[in-house]
Design a protein around this motif. Structure first.
Motif, PDB file in Angstrom:
ATOM      1  N   UNK A 280       0.851  -1.189   0.000  1.00  0.00           N
ATOM      2  CA  UNK A 280       0.000   0.000   0.000  1.00  0.00           C
ATOM      3  C   UNK A 280       0.887   1.239   0.000  1.00  0.00           C
ATOM      4  N   UNK A 281       0.559   2.215  -0.829  1.00  0.00           N
ATOM      5  CA  UNK A 281       1.364   3.437  -0.918  1.00  0.00           C
ATOM      6  C   UNK A 281       0.804   4.548  -0.037  1.00  0.00           C
ATOM      7  N   UNK A 282      -0.467   4.413   0.300  1.00  0.00           N
ATOM      8  CA  UNK A 282      -1.123   5.406   1.136  1.00  0.00           C
ATOM      9  C   UNK A 282      -2.260   4.723   1.873  1.00  0.00           C
ATOM     10  N   UNK A 283      -2.909   5.430   2.759  1.00  0.00           N
ATOM     11  CA  UNK A 283      -4.026   4.855   3.503  1.00  0.00           C
ATOM     12  C   UNK A 283      -5.121   4.394   2.536  1.00  0.00           C
ATOM     13  N   UNK A 284      -5.484   3.105   2.666  1.00  0.00           N
ATOM     14  CA  UNK A 284      -6.473   2.506   1.767  1.00  0.00           C
ATOM     15  C   UNK A 284      -7.558   1.829   2.598  1.00  0.00           C
ATOM     16  N   UNK A 285      -8.817   2.224   2.373  1.00  0.00           N
ATOM     17  CA  UNK A 285      -9.917   1.618   3.110  1.00  0.00           C
ATOM     18  C   UNK A 285     -10.271   0.263   2.494  1.00  0.00           C
ATOM     19  N   UNK A 286     -10.379  -0.753   3.361  1.00  0.00           N
ATOM     20  CA  UNK A 286     -10.762  -2.094   2.921  1.00  0.00           C
ATOM     21  C   UNK A 286     -11.769  -2.655   3.921  1.00  0.00           C
ATOM     22  N   UNK A 287     -12.578  -3.608   3.469  1.00  0.00           N
ATOM     23  CA  UNK A 287     -13.520  -4.305   4.353  1.00  0.00           C
ATOM     24  C   UNK A 287     -13.068  -5.758   4.437  1.00  0.00           C
ATOM     25  N   UNK A 288     -12.642  -6.181   5.618  1.00  0.00           N
ATOM     26  CA  UNK A 288     -12.119  -7.530   5.802  1.00  0.00           C
ATOM     27  C   UNK A 288     -13.258  -8.548   5.924  1.00  0.00           C
ATOM     28  N   UNK A 289     -12.887  -9.833   5.960  1.00  0.00           N
ATOM     29  CA  UNK A 289     -13.878 -10.902   5.981  1.00  0.00           C
ATOM     30  C   UNK A 289     -14.835 -10.824   7.158  1.00  0.00           C
ATOM     31  N   UNK A 290     -14.407 -10.177   8.236  1.00  0.00           N
ATOM     32  CA  UNK A 290     -15.291 -10.005   9.393  1.00  0.00           C
ATOM     33  C   UNK A 290     -16.221  -8.815   9.230  1.00  0.00           C
ATOM     34  N   UNK A 291     -16.249  -8.244   8.002  1.00  0.00           N
ATOM     35  CA  UNK A 291     -17.152  -7.153   7.612  1.00  0.00           C
ATOM     36  C   UNK A 291     -16.890  -5.858   8.387  1.00  0.00           C
ATOM     37  N   UNK A 292     -15.642  -5.670   8.780  1.00  0.00           N
ATOM     38  CA  UNK A 292     -15.239  -4.429   9.448  1.00  0.00           C
ATOM     39  C   UNK A 292     -14.369  -3.611   8.492  1.00  0.00           C
TER      40      UNK A 292
END
Length: 376
Positions: A280-292
């Motif tokens: 990752x080059x910068x802050x990246x929003x992701x949703x993990x398998x636990x839906x968070x």
């Protein structure tokens, strides 16, 4: 780390004094106990079934248990002639100290009990749906009069190892087997697999754009997502891992047995024939398998489809490529990542899993492909 004797036998001849040898030569055993305490139970075949003359919900059966035929009154709605079943003979003691005695049931003598899995002490969450409300029935012809526990993955002892941070090699059955083999002057038995690909050309291309990913294998597989077999669910429960479905459960089984974390992506949801591993080059929003929703930060390892993230490498998959009941094709990942980065990412995100633990301690690169082959 838990070690089941019945699984360890896949790799080495297990001595009777396993607990003693482990304590003396390998590592301290915190606890050991039988996987299942049932006694005097055997496999039988239901020869006949008739309605009880004095009870609408009871059946009178005759059951061949190898050396004799028993008359057993059974209340299960799914009992039928021709079934191979689990029989608790008179004198058997089931979990909960439940002793089986000869008894008259509405005027008919019953010499034993045809068992449900619940009566063997199994948690309801791992009992196959077909047997939630009745006796367990083997799906194929079975030998009569023998102990059913080995066929259910419930035989032998379970050891809980008192692991220390410097013994990451014991975070798998194969690692433990190597140590035990050294003690016994044996060689361990590792399986060898040969596959015939349906398509020799793998449609998936892999690009590694970070030195924090040391090796990455990707296999494309056709699958049918369904409930895992009982032995696999039992194995996972004994290791405090929640069964989900056959695809996910197989990856967790391989992780525990080989120490090789795997991950499966739904191929259609990946929506690309390209897998790119990068930082990752910068802050990246992701949703993990636990839906968070979480923020991947600069330096975190991302598995991407070339455009967007589909997993936090070595930590957790993302919801956008999750396996579900409609999945028909998967990309199976087997990889090895920089342990320092995995530790940093998992601690920052509060996402320490069985997989990240093994990556943090260091995965044996020689077992990465072996683990993938086991899963396939």
């Amino acid at each position: 780390m838990h070690i089941l004797e019945n699984t360890l036998k896949r790799f080495i001849n297990v001595p009777e004094n396993l607990v003693e040898l482990t304590n003396q030569h390998i590592i301290e055993v915190d606890e050991h106990k039988l996987v299942n305490t049932s006694t005097n139970i055997v496999i039988g075949k239901v020869l006949t079934k008739e309605k009880h003359p004095d009870a609408d919900k009871l059946s009178v059966t005759t059951v061949d248990v190898g050396n004799e035929v028993l008359d057993i009154v059974c209340g299960a709605p799914n009992v039928a002639a021709g079934q191979y079943v689990i029989v608790a003979k008179v004198g058997a003691v089931l979990p909960g100290n439940f002793e089986i005695k000869s008894a008259k049931v509405r005027g008919i003598v019953s010499n034993g009990m045809i068992c449900s899995l619940k009566e063997l002490g199994l948690d309801e969450e791992i009992i196959p749906e077909a047997y939630q409300h009745g006796i367990y029935v083997f799906e194929k012809e079975m030998p009569l009069g023998v102990n059913p526990l080995p066929y259910l993955g419930l035989d032998g002892i379970k050891m809980t190892l008192g692991l220390t941070p410097n013994r990451s090699d014991l975070l798998s059955y194969v690692g433990f087997a190597f140590d035990l083999a050294a003690v016994l002057n044996q060689k361990i038995m590792l399986p060898k697999y040969e596959f015939k690909p349906v398509n020799k050309k793998n449609p998936i291309s892999v690009k590694i754009e970070t030195n924090k990913c040391f090796i990455y294998h990707g296999a494309m597989l056709d699958v049918k997502v369904k409930e895992s077999p009982l032995w696999l669910k039992s194995f996972l429960i004994e290791h405090e891992v929640r069964p989900i479905n056959n695809v996910v459960d197989i990856t967790n089984y391989v992780m525990l047995v080989y120490g090789t974390p795997l991950h499966a992506f739904d191929y259609k949801k990946v929506n690309s024939n390209e897998i790119v591993i990068k930082e990752a080059k910068e802050s990246t929003k992701v949703v993990t398998l636990d839906e968070i929703e979480r923020n991947a930060q600069s330096g975190d390892i991302l598995i991407t489809n070339g455009k967007e993230a589909i997993a936090l490498g070595g930590v957790m998959g993302l919801a956008n490529t999750m396996i579900d009941d409609s999945t028909t094709q998967i990309i199976l990942e087997a990889a090895n990542f920089d342990k320092n980065q995995i530790s940093k990412t998992s601690k920052r995100l509060g996402l320490r899993s069985e997989s990240s633990l093994r990556f943090e301690r260091g995965v044996d690169t020689t077992r990465v492909e072996l683990g993938m082959n086991e899963a396939i």
